[in-house]
Design an enzyme around this catalytic site. Structure first.
Site, PDB file in Angstrom:
ATOM      1  N   GLU A 279      -2.386 -25.647  -4.084  1.00 41.32           N
ATOM      2  CA  GLU A 279      -2.949 -24.901  -5.214  1.00 41.32           C
ATOM      3  C   GLU A 279      -2.691 -23.422  -4.993  1.00 41.32           C
ATOM      4  O   GLU A 279      -2.881 -22.924  -3.888  1.00 41.32           O
ATOM      5  CB  GLU A 279      -4.464 -25.188  -5.277  1.00 41.32           C
ATOM      6  CG  GLU A 279      -5.233 -24.282  -6.214  1.00 41.32           C
ATOM      7  CD  GLU A 279      -6.741 -24.569  -6.172  1.00 41.32           C
ATOM      8  OE1 GLU A 279      -7.138 -25.699  -5.813  1.00 41.32           O
ATOM      9  OE2 GLU A 279      -7.510 -23.653  -6.489  1.00 41.32           O
TER      10      GLU A 279
ATOM     11  N   GLU B  20     -21.023  -5.966 -17.780  1.00 45.34           N
ATOM     12  CA  GLU B  20     -20.405  -4.978 -18.669  1.00 45.34           C
ATOM     13  C   GLU B  20     -20.992  -3.604 -18.458  1.00 45.34           C
ATOM     14  O   GLU B  20     -22.201  -3.424 -18.452  1.00 45.34           O
ATOM     15  CB  GLU B  20     -20.638  -5.408 -20.118  1.00 45.34           C
ATOM     16  CG  GLU B  20     -19.490  -6.226 -20.634  1.00 45.34           C
ATOM     17  CD  GLU B  20     -19.134  -5.860 -22.035  1.00 45.34           C
ATOM     18  OE1 GLU B  20     -19.775  -6.412 -22.934  1.00 45.34           O
ATOM     19  OE2 GLU B  20     -18.257  -5.018 -22.214  1.00 45.34           O
TER      20      GLU B  20
END
Ligand SMILES: *[C@@H]1O[C@H](CO)[C@@H](O)[C@H](O)[C@H]1NC(C)=O
Ligand SMILES: *[C@@H]1O[C@H](CO)[C@@H](O)[C@H](O)[C@H]1NC(C)=O
Length: 330
Positions: free
Chosen positions: A134, A146
């Site tokens: 992977e 945010e």
């Protein structure tokens, strides 16, 4: 005849071992993601608080939207869930084509951000994990709030189902977090390399208008580069989506995984490319990781009660280019 054939095979292999010039195989823009990628409506393998929906549901609920130059994939940001409901609706898509040695260039305008979010752009052989290996190209911590600057850079990592380690000193601009790639010996944390800049993910990535991630995988190395949208040093073949690219001109990669003590040609299968957005789960949902990001309550309670917290939990992807033929090497 046999002799000629072996000579041909040997020179083809020799070409594959070095970086160099590659020619386009597949270009994915807008509608191509609906035609040539599959929506994986399956249980999230990382135990996330999501329900991955099929393509029909994703389009009906506008969790996926395409235009001539845009793919949007987002998390449901309107439904309040009870603890007995399934997870918050989300999207995971996988390229129908699996790629062996290749270069992939993604142009992304926005990636999911917010408490609980764990977006990823990565490659794996789903049917054969971890034996097929992977590569996580964009794998973001949940530490994004945010407007608050408590964010960590992107982590690039390899996860390999057998013995595989990386030299501690190598030519990359990122910072290694672990040099052991074997999923069996390190609690599956893989050999991660932190990008050197905070604009490699999350709010800083998004406020710059995103940027470009590229990966080159040959029989002898995996390299990952990143340029922010505002980085004037982005190579023109990357920014223009050219039909050929020359990785020799791309400079020092953010992450470099050579085959010095890991047989990369055998630990990786042909891999499909995946975009997903999970919430909480094995990494983002760990209480210490979640709370150290300044996120409140528990991760699952937050996901259930705060649909509005996911209004920026979306991918905006301009294109994915996959270069599959190495036409000359350095
Ligand atoms: C679906 O999402 C796209 C992209 O965010 C937006 O432009 C469009 O208005 C949305 N459509 C509806 C019906 O809400
Ligand atoms: C690394 O890759 C090259 C090219 O395929 C190969 O010749 C070499 O044996 C590999 N080294 C290791 C340690 O696997």
């Amino acid at each position: 005849m046999q002799f000629t054939l072996s000579v041909f095979v040997i020179s083809a292999l020799a070409l594959e071992t070095l970086g160099g010039t590659w020619t386009i195989g597949d270009t994915y823009v807008g509608q191509d993601f609906l035609n040539s990628w599959s929506f994986e409506a399956e249980a999230d393998p990382t135990g996330g608080r999501v329900t991955y929906v099929d393509q029909t549901t994703a389009l009906n609920d506008n969790l996926t939207y395409v235009s001539s130059d845009t793919l949007i994939m987002r998390v449901d940001d309107t439904t309040v869930l009870s603890s007995s409901d399934g997870g918050r609706n989300s999207v995971r898509i996988k390229s129908n084509t699996a790629y062996d040695y290749h270069v992939v260039v993604i142009d992304v305008r926005h990636m999911p951000e917010g408490c609980a979010t764990w977006p990823a752009f990565w490659e794996t052989n789903d049917g054969n994990w971890p034996a097929g290996g992977e590569v996580d190209i964009v794998s973001v911590t949940p530490s994004m709030i945010e407007g608050v600057n408590s964010v960590s850079p992107n982590l690039v990592s390899l996860h390999v189902g057998s013995t595989c380690s990386m030299p501690s000193s190598r030519d990359e601009s990122g910072t290694p977090q672990s040099n052991d790639c074997d999923v069996n010996t390190d609690g599956n944390s893989g050999c991660g390399v932190q990008n050197p800049t905070t604009n490699s993910f999350g709010p800083d990535f998004n406020s710059a208008g995103g940027g470009w991630y590229t990966m080159e995988r040959t029989s002898s190395e995996v390299k990952v580069w990143f340029w922010s949208r505002t980085d004037g040093s982005v190579p023109s073949d990357v920014s223009s989506g050219a039909s050929t690219v020359n990785t020799d001109n791309w400079g020092t990669p953010a992450a470099y995984f050579p085959n010095t003590s890991c047989d990369l040609s055998s630990v990786f299968s042909s891999n499909n490319i995946i975009f997903d957005i999970t919430l909480c789960g094995d990494w983002a949902g760990q209480s210490s990781v979640y709370s150290s990001a300044g996120c409140s309550g528990t991760c699952v309670d937050y996901v259930n009660a705060n649909p509005g917290g996911f209004s920026n939990a979306y991918w905006d992807v301009a294109s994915v280019h996959v270069y599959t033929t190495e036409t000359s090497s350095s």
